[in-house]
Design a protein around this motif. Sequence first.
Motif, mmCIF file in Angstrom:
data_model
loop_
_atom_site.group_PDB
_atom_site.id
_atom_site.type_symbol
_atom_site.label_atom_id
_atom_site.label_comp_id
_atom_site.label_asym_id
_atom_site.label_seq_id
_atom_site.Cartn_x
_atom_site.Cartn_y
_atom_site.Cartn_z
ATOM 1 N N UNK A 39 0.774 -1.225 0.000
ATOM 2 C CA UNK A 39 0.000 0.000 0.000
ATOM 3 C C UNK A 39 0.810 1.281 0.000
ATOM 4 N N UNK A 40 2.150 1.167 0.039
ATOM 5 C CA UNK A 40 2.978 2.368 0.023
ATOM 6 C C UNK A 40 3.162 2.874 -1.405
ATOM 7 N N UNK A 41 3.623 4.104 -1.518
ATOM 8 C CA UNK A 41 3.983 4.696 -2.808
ATOM 9 C C UNK A 41 5.388 5.275 -2.651
ATOM 10 N N UNK A 42 6.364 4.386 -2.701
ATOM 11 C CA UNK A 42 7.747 4.758 -2.433
ATOM 12 C C UNK A 42 8.564 4.765 -3.718
ATOM 13 N N UNK A 43 9.644 5.513 -3.692
ATOM 14 C CA UNK A 43 10.592 5.555 -4.794
ATOM 15 C C UNK A 43 11.998 5.437 -4.236
ATOM 16 N N UNK A 44 12.838 4.762 -4.986
ATOM 17 C CA UNK A 44 14.238 4.665 -4.603
ATOM 18 C C UNK A 44 14.924 6.004 -4.835
ATOM 19 N N UNK A 45 15.785 6.412 -3.888
ATOM 20 C CA UNK A 45 16.523 7.660 -4.006
ATOM 21 C C UNK A 45 17.946 7.342 -4.475
ATOM 22 N N UNK A 46 18.775 6.833 -3.558
ATOM 23 C CA UNK A 46 20.127 6.434 -3.924
ATOM 24 C C UNK A 46 20.988 7.593 -4.400
ATOM 25 N N UNK A 62 -4.918 0.567 5.292
ATOM 26 C CA UNK A 62 -6.385 0.570 5.183
ATOM 27 C C UNK A 62 -7.048 1.386 6.297
ATOM 28 N N UNK A 63 -7.984 2.252 5.911
ATOM 29 C CA UNK A 63 -8.749 3.066 6.868
ATOM 30 C C UNK A 63 -7.822 3.831 7.816
ATOM 31 N N UNK A 157 6.533 4.913 16.904
ATOM 32 C CA UNK A 157 5.914 4.561 15.624
ATOM 33 C C UNK A 157 4.496 4.031 15.778
ATOM 34 N N UNK A 158 4.006 3.927 16.998
ATOM 35 C CA UNK A 158 2.664 3.404 17.229
ATOM 36 C C UNK A 158 1.580 4.192 16.490
ATOM 37 N N UNK A 159 1.647 5.520 16.428
ATOM 38 C CA UNK A 159 0.605 6.245 15.676
ATOM 39 C C UNK A 159 0.556 5.872 14.197
ATOM 40 N N UNK A 160 1.654 5.355 13.653
ATOM 41 C CA UNK A 160 1.702 4.955 12.259
ATOM 42 C C UNK A 160 1.299 3.483 12.073
ATOM 43 N N UNK A 161 1.789 2.612 12.963
ATOM 44 C CA UNK A 161 1.675 1.163 12.749
ATOM 45 C C UNK A 161 0.974 0.434 13.889
ATOM 46 N N UNK A 162 0.355 1.163 14.794
ATOM 47 C CA UNK A 162 -0.194 0.553 16.001
ATOM 48 C C UNK A 162 -1.259 -0.500 15.768
ATOM 49 N N UNK A 163 -1.959 -0.442 14.631
ATOM 50 C CA UNK A 163 -3.008 -1.435 14.357
ATOM 51 C C UNK A 163 -2.489 -2.601 13.512
ATOM 52 N N UNK A 190 -3.968 -6.213 9.486
ATOM 53 C CA UNK A 190 -4.416 -4.866 9.854
ATOM 54 C C UNK A 190 -5.859 -4.960 10.294
ATOM 55 N N UNK A 191 -6.135 -4.573 11.547
ATOM 56 C CA UNK A 191 -7.474 -4.706 12.116
ATOM 57 C C UNK A 191 -7.987 -6.141 12.019
ATOM 58 N N UNK A 192 -7.096 -7.099 12.230
ATOM 59 C CA UNK A 192 -7.478 -8.500 12.240
ATOM 60 C C UNK A 192 -7.603 -9.162 10.883
ATOM 61 N N UNK A 193 -7.376 -8.407 9.810
ATOM 62 C CA UNK A 193 -7.481 -8.963 8.461
ATOM 63 C C UNK A 193 -6.118 -8.953 7.789
ATOM 64 N N UNK A 194 -5.797 -9.996 7.008
ATOM 65 C CA UNK A 194 -4.510 -10.003 6.308
ATOM 66 C C UNK A 194 -4.344 -8.761 5.442
ATOM 67 N N UNK A 195 -3.184 -8.153 5.537
ATOM 68 C CA UNK A 195 -2.907 -6.976 4.722
ATOM 69 C C UNK A 195 -2.774 -7.411 3.267
#
Length: 210
Positions: A39-46, A62-63, A157-163, A190-195
């Motif tokens: 679900x991320x939108x990342x780019x390599x910098x390097x 999700x959500x 990091x809990x506010x980002x990944x706590x669920x 995530x929220x009990x469901x497979x990401x």
Amino acid sequence: MSILWRLRALGKSGHRLLSTVEAGTAYENQAVATLNQLGASLERVGGASDHGIDFCGLWRLPSHREFYVVGQCKHYERKKIGPSILREWEGVMSRQELDTLGIVVATSGFTPSGIHAALSSAYPVALVTMASPLKRVEHEPPYAESAIRGFVWNRAAEPFLGRLVVAKKHYDVQMVDLDDPAAFTIQLFWDGKPLTMAPPCLDPPPSSLD
């Protein structure tokens, strides 16, 4: 031929086709592609002026609200990451905006003192152990959540990944070696469901290995 296809060719032929720089670049590309499937939108910098950042971008789970991500990859085949690397990473994080999650990705994982350094950091940090393209088991797709062998984050990091919930899934529960990252993989919930994994975006296969 792309670096990634040369890396796959190396795994089959047993001949060294990649330089250290090429292997590191391929690993950074794998890290970006794997996290983007989540679900991320990342780019390599390097590059020489990357300021210690190998990839960056946004991630929306999700959500959940969207947040900014910066990351660094350590492609060390037999060396776990210790606290000195994590302290250097704190310096990188000190220059980021407040609403930023830092991710350190490593092939061989982290030492206990390295994990402690990350968990005690005041900056939002996640540690991801991700198999090298040469170390995946044969049935795995080129990029997949199955490349992830470990995923841990600190209190900041809990506010980002706590669920997010991380579960360990073994290939063979009768013959598993807990010290061998290749013996198991990670399932993320995530929220009990497979990401859900998005389909990978891969280069087309080359017409030859020349």
